[in-house]
Design a protein around this motif. Structure first.
Motif, PDB file in Angstrom:
ATOM      1  N   ILE A 161       0.824  -1.204   0.000  1.00  0.00           N
ATOM      2  CA  ILE A 161       0.000   0.000   0.000  1.00  0.00           C
ATOM      3  C   ILE A 161       0.864   1.263   0.000  1.00  0.00           C
ATOM      4  O   ILE A 161       0.660   2.169  -0.817  1.00  0.00           O
ATOM      5  CB  ILE A 161      -0.951   0.000   1.216  1.00  0.00           C
ATOM      6  CG1 ILE A 161      -2.007  -1.115   1.064  1.00  0.00           C
ATOM      7  CG2 ILE A 161      -1.648   1.358   1.352  1.00  0.00           C
ATOM      8  CD1 ILE A 161      -2.907  -0.964  -0.144  1.00  0.00           C
ATOM      9  N   ILE A 162       1.853   1.349   0.899  1.00  0.00           N
ATOM     10  CA  ILE A 162       2.622   2.598   0.983  1.00  0.00           C
ATOM     11  C   ILE A 162       3.495   2.786  -0.248  1.00  0.00           C
ATOM     12  O   ILE A 162       3.684   3.914  -0.713  1.00  0.00           O
ATOM     13  CB  ILE A 162       3.470   2.647   2.280  1.00  0.00           C
ATOM     14  CG1 ILE A 162       3.974   4.067   2.534  1.00  0.00           C
ATOM     15  CG2 ILE A 162       4.630   1.665   2.237  1.00  0.00           C
ATOM     16  CD1 ILE A 162       2.886   5.104   2.720  1.00  0.00           C
ATOM     17  N   THR A 163       4.011   1.704  -0.827  1.00  0.00           N
ATOM     18  CA  THR A 163       4.810   1.868  -2.037  1.00  0.00           C
ATOM     19  C   THR A 163       3.939   2.290  -3.214  1.00  0.00           C
ATOM     20  O   THR A 163       4.368   3.086  -4.058  1.00  0.00           O
ATOM     21  CB  THR A 163       5.581   0.587  -2.383  1.00  0.00           C
ATOM     22  OG1 THR A 163       4.689  -0.539  -2.385  1.00  0.00           O
ATOM     23  CG2 THR A 163       6.700   0.337  -1.385  1.00  0.00           C
ATOM     24  N   GLU A 164       2.712   1.795  -3.268  1.00  0.00           N
ATOM     25  CA  GLU A 164       1.795   2.245  -4.326  1.00  0.00           C
ATOM     26  C   GLU A 164       1.428   3.712  -4.124  1.00  0.00           C
ATOM     27  O   GLU A 164       1.352   4.481  -5.091  1.00  0.00           O
ATOM     28  CB  GLU A 164       0.538   1.377  -4.345  1.00  0.00           C
ATOM     29  CG  GLU A 164       0.776  -0.023  -4.901  1.00  0.00           C
ATOM     30  CD  GLU A 164      -0.501  -0.850  -4.985  1.00  0.00           C
ATOM     31  OE1 GLU A 164      -1.607  -0.267  -4.874  1.00  0.00           O
ATOM     32  OE2 GLU A 164      -0.401  -2.079  -5.162  1.00  0.00           O
ATOM     33  N   ARG A 170       7.679  -1.811  -7.516  1.00  0.00           N
ATOM     34  CA  ARG A 170       7.458  -3.016  -6.718  1.00  0.00           C
ATOM     35  C   ARG A 170       8.712  -3.883  -6.654  1.00  0.00           C
ATOM     36  O   ARG A 170       8.963  -4.563  -5.663  1.00  0.00           O
ATOM     37  CB  ARG A 170       6.284  -3.808  -7.312  1.00  0.00           C
ATOM     38  CG  ARG A 170       5.781  -4.941  -6.443  1.00  0.00           C
ATOM     39  CD  ARG A 170       4.411  -5.389  -6.893  1.00  0.00           C
ATOM     40  NE  ARG A 170       3.884  -6.435  -6.037  1.00  0.00           N
ATOM     41  CZ  ARG A 170       2.603  -6.822  -6.042  1.00  0.00           C
ATOM     42  NH1 ARG A 170       1.744  -6.217  -6.846  1.00  0.00           N
ATOM     43  NH2 ARG A 170       2.193  -7.780  -5.244  1.00  0.00           N
ATOM     44  N   ASP A 171       9.515  -3.851  -7.718  1.00  0.00           N
ATOM     45  CA  ASP A 171      10.727  -4.668  -7.756  1.00  0.00           C
ATOM     46  C   ASP A 171      11.770  -4.236  -6.732  1.00  0.00           C
ATOM     47  O   ASP A 171      12.709  -4.981  -6.440  1.00  0.00           O
ATOM     48  CB  ASP A 171      11.353  -4.632  -9.159  1.00  0.00           C
ATOM     49  CG  ASP A 171      10.493  -5.342 -10.203  1.00  0.00           C
ATOM     50  OD1 ASP A 171       9.610  -6.124  -9.792  1.00  0.00           O
ATOM     51  OD2 ASP A 171      10.710  -5.116 -11.401  1.00  0.00           O
ATOM     52  N   ASP A 172      11.636  -3.028  -6.192  1.00  0.00           N
ATOM     53  CA  ASP A 172      12.619  -2.506  -5.240  1.00  0.00           C
ATOM     54  C   ASP A 172      12.276  -2.830  -3.786  1.00  0.00           C
ATOM     55  O   ASP A 172      13.022  -2.454  -2.875  1.00  0.00           O
ATOM     56  CB  ASP A 172      12.740  -0.985  -5.384  1.00  0.00           C
ATOM     57  CG  ASP A 172      13.391  -0.587  -6.695  1.00  0.00           C
ATOM     58  OD1 ASP A 172      14.087  -1.433  -7.287  1.00  0.00           O
ATOM     59  OD2 ASP A 172      13.200   0.558  -7.127  1.00  0.00           O
ATOM     60  N   GLN A 173      11.180  -3.541  -3.558  1.00  0.00           N
ATOM     61  CA  GLN A 173      10.713  -3.734  -2.190  1.00  0.00           C
ATOM     62  C   GLN A 173      11.668  -4.569  -1.348  1.00  0.00           C
ATOM     63  O   GLN A 173      11.845  -4.304  -0.159  1.00  0.00           O
ATOM     64  CB  GLN A 173       9.330  -4.375  -2.195  1.00  0.00           C
ATOM     65  CG  GLN A 173       8.240  -3.435  -2.654  1.00  0.00           C
ATOM     66  CD  GLN A 173       6.873  -4.076  -2.620  1.00  0.00           C
ATOM     67  OE1 GLN A 173       6.710  -5.153  -2.062  1.00  0.00           O
ATOM     68  NE2 GLN A 173       5.902  -3.440  -3.241  1.00  0.00           N
ATOM     69  N   ALA A 174      12.319  -5.575  -1.956  1.00  0.00           N
ATOM     70  CA  ALA A 174      13.215  -6.429  -1.184  1.00  0.00           C
ATOM     71  C   ALA A 174      14.399  -5.624  -0.650  1.00  0.00           C
ATOM     72  O   ALA A 174      14.770  -5.748   0.525  1.00  0.00           O
ATOM     73  CB  ALA A 174      13.705  -7.591  -2.042  1.00  0.00           C
ATOM     74  N   ARG A 175      15.005  -4.788  -1.509  1.00  0.00           N
ATOM     75  CA  ARG A 175      16.115  -3.948  -1.055  1.00  0.00           C
ATOM     76  C   ARG A 175      15.648  -2.975   0.016  1.00  0.00           C
ATOM     77  O   ARG A 175      16.331  -2.748   1.027  1.00  0.00           O
ATOM     78  CB  ARG A 175      16.695  -3.160  -2.226  1.00  0.00           C
ATOM     79  CG  ARG A 175      17.559  -3.964  -3.159  1.00  0.00           C
ATOM     80  CD  ARG A 175      18.341  -3.054  -4.075  1.00  0.00           C
ATOM     81  NE  ARG A 175      17.472  -2.224  -4.906  1.00  0.00           N
ATOM     82  CZ  ARG A 175      17.888  -1.136  -5.541  1.00  0.00           C
ATOM     83  NH1 ARG A 175      19.134  -0.720  -5.414  1.00  0.00           N
ATOM     84  NH2 ARG A 175      17.058  -0.447  -6.301  1.00  0.00           N
TER      85      ARG A 175
END
Length: 413
Positions: A161-164, A170-175
């Motif tokens: 939610i916060i990244t959207e 979305r691909d950067d979420q793991a880092r």
């Protein structure tokens, strides 16, 4: 000088008896904090509420401390180059230069830039998306009969939610999660920040890159909105912009992760309360408030300093003293809450301090509440027989003096 290991995972497993003893015998207690720093613990509700809203307790220590003192408090001093200037200057670590670490008038200016994006009306528009994500996450695990409730559900839901909202790929979420863990679990420990200086620098460069990409190609997201506000003359420096985005990214999911997982743990350890909520789903709003009070997502409030000599509850606090408001203790104060160590999802007049008080009251509280309500209601609806898959004493709490969160919460259903 006494020492209480607020950031210790073992201490977090059950800190409340120790806090009760401190409230009774030494409610304003000077202790040695990580990094060999002295600080005052404020543990009673009445004193904590005052410190959270009283302007004499300030957030920006640059008005009080020298560069050497700041270095000891924050772990390091970064040297930055002003954009468009040849003159270098020194500042505390970058993520302190946001509204959470500012006082008026800077705080007023910075908070106004994002406040319209976190009103209850705006947040309500995300209800359907939050519900959709909750179902999708449970669709992925329901057939297995088991999951880690933190990593499979409580973390990805608010993160998505916060990244959207912000427009983070979305691909950067793991880092990003690795960086977020570093900052949160190093909270209150300057030595930890010194050891991880390279990662701090890498996160800053990532945010700089992300902001530059949004400058080139704006979108309908919060980062683009902050950039647009900057260009309209609100005097948001690059450092402030980077710091604001880092705050929104980290604070935008960390509180909710712990609200969902701690709340579910409370229900699993109190099956009569779980059954009551399942029988009457309309209790979810009061249940969320009780989860916030009973085992809230934050152990302490963020930093504060004493701006002038004062007396508080019999103790003499001096200008420049560091203050730690212990929310977990204040929310169990027997002088304010009846039977504070009992979980009661029907509790009325629940004046907990989980989201703070005063001008620094958590801007994301409406979002955290909505995500918590939807997440826990959906879990109980979809997985009515959910239970712990390990003994409670096997659960491991994350280090760091700021947050109260589990590394994992294995469940079966």
């Amino acid at each position: 000088m006494a020492s209480i290991e607020l950031g210790s995972p073992n201490f977090k497993a059950n800190p409340y008896p120790i806090f009760a003893n401190v409230r009774k015998n030494d409610p304003i207690k000077q202790v040695v904090l990580p990094g060999n720093r002295l600080g005052w613990l404020i543990t009673r509700y009445e004193d904590a509420e005052l410190a959270l809203r009283d302007p004499r307790f300030i957030k920006d220590p640059r008005h009080l401390l020298s560069l050497e003192q700041l270095s000891k408090q924050f772990g390091r001093i970064v040297t930055e180059q002003e954009e468009g200037s040849q003159q270098a200057h020194q500042q505390p670590v970058f993520f302190e230069r946001n509204m959470l670490g500012a006082d008026p008038p800077d705080h007023t200016r910075l908070r106004s830039l994002v406040s319209l994006s976190f009103t209850p009306r705006f947040i309500e528009r995300w209800r359907e998306r939050i519900q959709t994500i909750a179902h999708e996450l449970l669709d992925g695990v329901q057939g297995t009969g088991t999951m880690d409730l933190v990593n499979d559900f409580a973390f990805p839901l608010p993160m998505l939610i916060i990244t959207e909202m912000l427009g983070v790929p979305r691909d950067d979420q793991a880092r990003f999660r690795a960086w977020s863990n570093l900052f949160i679990e190093s909270s209150g420990d300057p030595d930890a920040f010194r050891r991880n200086a390279d990662q701090v620098r890498a996160f800053r460069e990532y945010l700089r890159y992300l902001i530059n990409e949004k400058r080139k190609l704006p979108a309908e997201d919060l980062i683009s909105g902050l950039i647009a506000a900057e260009s309209e003359g609100n005097k948001l420096s690059e450092g402030e912009l980077i710091s604001m985005v880092s705050l929104l990214l980290i604070a935008g999911h960390e509180t909710t992760v712990n609200l969902i997982s701690n709340g579910m743990l409370a229900l699993l350890l109190h099956p009569e309360q779980k059954e009551l909520l399942q029988q009457d789903p309309a209790l979810i709003k009061s249940a969320i408030e009780e989860f916030l009070r009973f085992h809230g997502p934050l152990m302490t409030a963020t930093q504060r300093w004493v701006s002038e000599d004062m007396e508080l509850n019999g103790q003499q606090l001096k200008r420049g003293d560091y203050v730690v408001v212990v929310l977990a203790s204040a929310n169990h104060d027997e002088e304010t809450f009846k039977h504070p160590d009992e979980l009661d999802i029907t509790r009325s007049d629940n004046r907990h301090l989980a989201f703070g008080k005063g001008i620094h009251y958590c801007l994301g509280a409406p979002l955290a509440r909505l995500e918590g309500q939807i997440a826990i209601s959906t879990l109980l609806q979809r997985l009515p027989h959910i239970q712990l898959a390990v003994a409670p004493e096997e659960l491991i709490w994350r280090p760091g003096s700021l947050i109260m969160g589990l590394r994992a919460l294995p469940v079966q259903f």
